[in-house]
Design an enzyme around this catalytic site. Structure first.
Site, PDB file in Angstrom:
ATOM      1  N   ARG A  15      49.443 -26.530 -79.641  1.00  0.00           N
ATOM      2  CA  ARG A  15      50.138 -26.625 -78.347  1.00  0.00           C
ATOM      3  C   ARG A  15      51.577 -26.131 -78.459  1.00  0.00           C
ATOM      4  O   ARG A  15      51.928 -25.072 -77.965  1.00  0.00           O
ATOM      5  CB  ARG A  15      50.085 -28.082 -77.842  1.00  0.00           C
ATOM      6  CG  ARG A  15      50.507 -28.255 -76.399  1.00  0.00           C
ATOM      7  CD  ARG A  15      51.988 -28.282 -76.169  1.00  0.00           C
ATOM      8  NE  ARG A  15      52.670 -29.356 -76.894  1.00  0.00           N
ATOM      9  CZ  ARG A  15      53.987 -29.483 -76.935  1.00  0.00           C
ATOM     10  NH1 ARG A  15      54.767 -28.618 -76.315  1.00  0.00           N
ATOM     11  NH2 ARG A  15      54.542 -30.456 -77.637  1.00  0.00           N
ATOM     12  N   ASP A  16      52.425 -26.868 -79.163  1.00  0.00           N
ATOM     13  CA  ASP A  16      53.845 -26.490 -79.234  1.00  0.00           C
ATOM     14  C   ASP A  16      53.993 -25.165 -79.988  1.00  0.00           C
ATOM     15  O   ASP A  16      54.842 -24.335 -79.651  1.00  0.00           O
ATOM     16  CB  ASP A  16      54.644 -27.603 -79.951  1.00  0.00           C
ATOM     17  CG  ASP A  16      56.085 -27.699 -79.477  1.00  0.00           C
ATOM     18  OD1 ASP A  16      56.572 -26.743 -78.849  1.00  0.00           O
ATOM     19  OD2 ASP A  16      56.746 -28.718 -79.752  1.00  0.00           O
ATOM     20  N   HIS A 207      60.028 -35.980 -83.162  1.00  0.00           N
ATOM     21  CA  HIS A 207      59.538 -34.618 -82.924  1.00  0.00           C
ATOM     22  C   HIS A 207      60.717 -33.667 -83.150  1.00  0.00           C
ATOM     23  O   HIS A 207      61.507 -33.421 -82.243  1.00  0.00           O
ATOM     24  CB  HIS A 207      59.022 -34.568 -81.472  1.00  0.00           C
ATOM     25  CG  HIS A 207      58.482 -33.270 -81.008  1.00  0.00           C
ATOM     26  ND1 HIS A 207      57.133 -33.022 -80.861  1.00  0.00           N
ATOM     27  CD2 HIS A 207      59.096 -32.127 -80.607  1.00  0.00           C
ATOM     28  CE1 HIS A 207      56.938 -31.803 -80.377  1.00  0.00           C
ATOM     29  NE2 HIS A 207      58.123 -31.230 -80.218  1.00  0.00           N
ATOM     30  N   HIS A 209      62.415 -30.103 -84.052  1.00  0.00           N
ATOM     31  CA  HIS A 209      62.331 -28.644 -84.231  1.00  0.00           C
ATOM     32  C   HIS A 209      63.319 -28.294 -85.339  1.00  0.00           C
ATOM     33  O   HIS A 209      64.338 -28.973 -85.521  1.00  0.00           O
ATOM     34  CB  HIS A 209      62.649 -27.934 -82.910  1.00  0.00           C
ATOM     35  CG  HIS A 209      61.489 -27.994 -81.957  1.00  0.00           C
ATOM     36  ND1 HIS A 209      60.606 -26.954 -81.787  1.00  0.00           N
ATOM     37  CD2 HIS A 209      61.040 -28.991 -81.165  1.00  0.00           C
ATOM     38  CE1 HIS A 209      59.672 -27.311 -80.911  1.00  0.00           C
ATOM     39  NE2 HIS A 209      59.905 -28.547 -80.514  1.00  0.00           N
ATOM     40  N   CYS A 240      60.069 -24.203 -77.409  1.00  0.00           N
ATOM     41  CA  CYS A 240      59.865 -24.521 -75.998  1.00  0.00           C
ATOM     42  C   CYS A 240      60.317 -23.333 -75.170  1.00  0.00           C
ATOM     43  O   CYS A 240      61.461 -22.887 -75.279  1.00  0.00           O
ATOM     44  CB  CYS A 240      60.671 -25.769 -75.619  1.00  0.00           C
ATOM     45  SG  CYS A 240      60.545 -26.161 -73.869  1.00  0.00           S
ATOM     46  N   ASN A 249      58.646 -26.135 -84.631  1.00  0.00           N
ATOM     47  CA  ASN A 249      58.654 -27.532 -85.075  1.00  0.00           C
ATOM     48  C   ASN A 249      58.827 -27.535 -86.587  1.00  0.00           C
ATOM     49  O   ASN A 249      58.548 -26.541 -87.259  1.00  0.00           O
ATOM     50  CB  ASN A 249      57.296 -28.185 -84.782  1.00  0.00           C
ATOM     51  CG  ASN A 249      56.968 -28.213 -83.316  1.00  0.00           C
ATOM     52  OD1 ASN A 249      56.399 -27.268 -82.789  1.00  0.00           O
ATOM     53  ND2 ASN A 249      57.318 -29.281 -82.658  1.00  0.00           N
TER      54      ASN A 249
HETATM   55  P1  HMG Z   1      54.880 -25.790 -60.015  1.00  0.00           P
HETATM   56  O1  HMG Z   1      54.645 -24.300 -60.012  1.00  0.00           O
HETATM   57  O2  HMG Z   1      56.180 -26.340 -59.516  1.00  0.00           O
HETATM   58  O3  HMG Z   1      53.651 -26.547 -59.329  1.00  0.00           O
HETATM   59  O4  HMG Z   1      54.660 -26.300 -61.486  1.00  0.00           O
HETATM   60  P2  HMG Z   1      53.177 -26.647 -57.863  1.00  0.00           P
HETATM   61  O5  HMG Z   1      52.728 -28.046 -57.724  1.00  0.00           O
HETATM   62  O6  HMG Z   1      54.198 -26.103 -56.901  1.00  0.00           O
HETATM   63  O7  HMG Z   1      51.893 -25.672 -57.860  1.00  0.00           O
HETATM   64  C1  HMG Z   1      51.975 -24.266 -57.813  1.00  0.00           C
HETATM   65  C2  HMG Z   1      50.611 -23.668 -58.123  1.00  0.00           C
HETATM   66  O8  HMG Z   1      50.271 -23.896 -59.477  1.00  0.00           O
HETATM   67  C3  HMG Z   1      49.454 -24.268 -57.300  1.00  0.00           C
HETATM   68  O9  HMG Z   1      48.485 -23.229 -57.123  1.00  0.00           O
HETATM   69  C4  HMG Z   1      48.888 -25.299 -58.218  1.00  0.00           C
HETATM   70  O10 HMG Z   1      47.528 -25.609 -58.006  1.00  0.00           O
HETATM   71  C5  HMG Z   1      49.043 -24.618 -59.576  1.00  0.00           C
HETATM   72  P3  HMG Z   1      48.397 -22.420 -55.730  1.00  0.00           P
HETATM   73  O11 HMG Z   1      48.142 -23.469 -54.700  1.00  0.00           O
HETATM   74  O12 HMG Z   1      49.740 -21.760 -55.583  1.00  0.00           O
HETATM   75  O13 HMG Z   1      47.254 -21.472 -55.998  1.00  0.00           O
HETATM   76  N1  HMG Z   1      49.180 -25.630 -60.627  1.00  0.00           N
HETATM   77  C6  HMG Z   1      48.346 -25.769 -61.668  1.00  0.00           C
HETATM   78  N2  HMG Z   1      47.258 -25.103 -62.059  1.00  0.00           N
HETATM   79  C7  HMG Z   1      46.635 -25.548 -63.185  1.00  0.00           C
HETATM   80  N3  HMG Z   1      47.068 -26.605 -63.911  1.00  0.00           N
HETATM   81  C8  HMG Z   1      48.152 -27.284 -63.547  1.00  0.00           C
HETATM   82  C9  HMG Z   1      48.838 -26.876 -62.370  1.00  0.00           C
HETATM   83  N4  HMG Z   1      49.948 -27.336 -61.770  1.00  0.00           N
HETATM   84  C10 HMG Z   1      50.139 -26.582 -60.702  1.00  0.00           C
HETATM   85  N5  HMG Z   1      48.574 -28.324 -64.269  1.00  0.00           N
HETATM   86  C11 HMG Z   1      54.510 -27.773 -63.308  1.00  0.00           C
HETATM   87  C12 HMG Z   1      54.983 -27.616 -61.887  1.00  0.00           C
HETATM   88  C13 HMG Z   1      55.026 -29.085 -63.854  1.00  0.00           C
HETATM   89  C14 HMG Z   1      52.995 -27.761 -63.351  1.00  0.00           C
HETATM   90  C15 HMG Z   1      55.063 -26.576 -64.124  1.00  0.00           C
HETATM   91  O14 HMG Z   1      56.461 -26.629 -64.068  1.00  0.00           O
HETATM   92  C16 HMG Z   1      54.605 -26.540 -65.535  1.00  0.00           C
HETATM   93  O15 HMG Z   1      53.459 -26.239 -65.812  1.00  0.00           O
HETATM   94  N6  HMG Z   1      55.523 -26.840 -66.499  1.00  0.00           N
HETATM   95  C17 HMG Z   1      55.191 -26.950 -67.899  1.00  0.00           C
HETATM   96  C18 HMG Z   1      56.121 -26.160 -68.731  1.00  0.00           C
HETATM   97  C19 HMG Z   1      55.754 -26.354 -70.176  1.00  0.00           C
HETATM   98  O16 HMG Z   1      54.593 -26.408 -70.532  1.00  0.00           O
HETATM   99  N7  HMG Z   1      56.778 -26.438 -71.056  1.00  0.00           N
HETATM  100  C20 HMG Z   1      56.590 -26.623 -72.439  1.00  0.00           C
HETATM  101  C21 HMG Z   1      56.041 -27.969 -72.801  1.00  0.00           C
HETATM  102  S1  HMG Z   1      57.263 -29.225 -72.977  1.00  0.00           S
HETATM  103  C22 HMG Z   1      57.875 -29.023 -74.573  1.00  0.00           C
HETATM  104  O17 HMG Z   1      57.588 -28.060 -75.230  1.00  0.00           O
HETATM  105  C23 HMG Z   1      58.735 -30.111 -75.166  1.00  0.00           C
HETATM  106  C24 HMG Z   1      57.998 -30.980 -76.186  1.00  0.00           C
HETATM  107  O18 HMG Z   1      57.436 -30.200 -77.221  1.00  0.00           O
HETATM  108  C25 HMG Z   1      58.956 -32.022 -76.787  1.00  0.00           C
HETATM  109  C26 HMG Z   1      60.256 -31.392 -77.324  1.00  0.00           C
HETATM  110  O19 HMG Z   1      60.187 -30.475 -78.161  1.00  0.00           O
HETATM  111  O20 HMG Z   1      61.292 -31.868 -76.879  1.00  0.00           O
HETATM  112  C27 HMG Z   1      56.844 -31.757 -75.504  1.00  0.00           C
HETATM  113 MG    MG Z   2      58.507 -29.460 -78.950  1.00  0.00          MG
END
Ligand code: HMG
Ligand code: MG
Length: 307
Positions: A15-16, A207, A209, A240, A249
């Site tokens: 994932r990450d 966690h 990095h 990220c 990481n």
């Molecule tokens: P959004 O675009 O604001 O969502 O995303 P929305 O509700 O406005 O929806 C827009 C469209 O996307 C819609 O489709 C939804 O159905 C679709 P349309 O009607 O336009 O055809 N949609 C989806 N489709 C499939 N699966 C879904 C989904 N959600 C909406 N889940 C959202 C808001 C939160 C989903 C978006 O901002 C997002 O996906 N963000 C994730 C970003 C991410 O993955 N970042 C990295 C992970 S975090 C990280 O790495 C940190 C961590 O490792 C810890 C650390 O290191 O600190 C965990």
């Molecule tokens: Mg991370």
């Protein structure tokens, strides 16, 4: 005892590690890689995320990956879930654990999940409740605990508020993220001393990095304070996409090298992780950052374990 006898490693590479990769790793290759990891002794593998595929195209095949792997008994297959749509997909893929995530800093939260911190709480609460009601386990992540790429210093009060709120929702474990790898051991000690007055060590994971090479030092100080669960990624892959400059990481390989050398038990087979690193390095087509992996690769025939 200064250090714990056992450490739990939660592998987040699929994932990450992959979420930020420019090269799209095929579904088939992801599945083969996760199957290798499943037989390494790891007990938790975060295999993908059910986020908006437009935001994270590298993991757009989440359902196919989660339904294509061979599940090993005793291994928890976890994934990130940001909203109701994500949870539906995670349930369709029969994931064991859904991890919700948010940031301690406002700007990173908005860039990463398109919402204010305040507006994120009710969404995550609903997700945690539904996850638990479905008999699955729920994990929480708080990002930017030690610094934010947009705001710099992050107030500890903000970390406490987000952490407390996530625990109140019912998460079983909270992973504290040094998203951009800025923490140093003294800061980790200061933050953990405060958090450990509020939350038990068994419910916290770290966690780190390794952007600036401080991850293992930060892990060592965390262990001295009683933390026994760490997230890491095979080969040190990762970053990220909404944290400019964030790199991988801490490498599972480096963590194992250090822990096994110290006589600390992880239950993870270092040779199998080495093979999994070799596999994914070939697929991403560039050298992985893990130092122990690179050292072992360049010394063919040299014993991997340091004890
Ligand atoms: P959004 O675009 O604001 O969502 O995303 P929305 O509700 O406005 O929806 C827009 C469209 O996307 C819609 O489709 C939804 O159905 C679709 P349309 O009607 O336009 O055809 N949609 C989806 N489709 C499939 N699966 C879904 C989904 N959600 C909406 N889940 C959202 C808001 C939160 C989903 C978006 O901002 C997002 O996906 N963000 C994730 C970003 C991410 O993955 N970042 C990295 C992970 S975090 C990280 O790495 C940190 C961590 O490792 C810890 C650390 O290191 O600190 C965990
Ligand atoms: Mg991370």
């Amino acid at each position: 005892m200064r250090w714990p006898a056992n450490i739990t490693i939660k592998e987040v590479g699929p994932r990450d590690g992959l979420q930020n990769e420019k090269v799209f790793i095929s579904t088939e290759d992801k599945i083969a890689w996760i199957n290798q990891l499943s037989s390494s002794g790891l007990k938790t593998i975060e295999i993908t995320s059910f986020v908006n595929p437009k935001w994270i195209p590298a993991l757009s095949d989440a359902v196919a990956v989660a339904t294509g792997i061979e599940r090993q008994p005793g291994v928890t297959y976890a994934a990130l879930v940001p909203n109701g749509r994500g949870l539906e997909r995670a349930f369709a893929a029969d994931i064991d654990e859904a991890a919700v995530f948010m940031s301690a800093s406002e700007t990173h939260n908005r860039k990463n999940i398109n919402k204010s911190i305040q507006d994120t709480f009710p969404v995550l609460k609903e997700l945690v409740q539904q996850t638990l009601a479905a008999g699955k386990s729920s994990r929480g992540y708080v990002s930017t605990v030690f610094g934010c790429p947009y705001e710099g210093r992050v107030e500890l009060d903000s970390v406490i508020r987000v952490s407390e709120t996530l625990f109140e929702m019912g998460i079983g474990e909270l992973s504290l993220g040094d998203t951009i790898g800025v923490a140093n051991p003294r800061q980790v000690e200061e933050v953990l001393q405060v958090l450990l007055k509020r939350f038990p060590a068994e419910k916290l994971a770290m966690h780190f990095h390794d952007t600036r090479g401080t991850a293992l030092a930060n892990i060592l100080v965390s262990m001295e304070l009683g933390i026994t669960t760490f997230d890491s990624s095979v080969g040190g892959l990762g970053g990220c996409p909404y944290a400019p400059g964030a790199s991988g990481n801490v490498a599972t390989d480096d963590l194992l090298y250090m822990l096994h050398g110290m006589g600390i038990y992880t239950g993870v087979d270092q040779e199998k992780i080495f093979a999994a690193s070799q596999y994914i390095q070939e697929k991403v087509g560039k050298p992985l950052p893990s130092k122990s992996f690179q050292a072992a690769s360049s010394q063919s025939g040299c014993k991997l374990e340091n004890t």
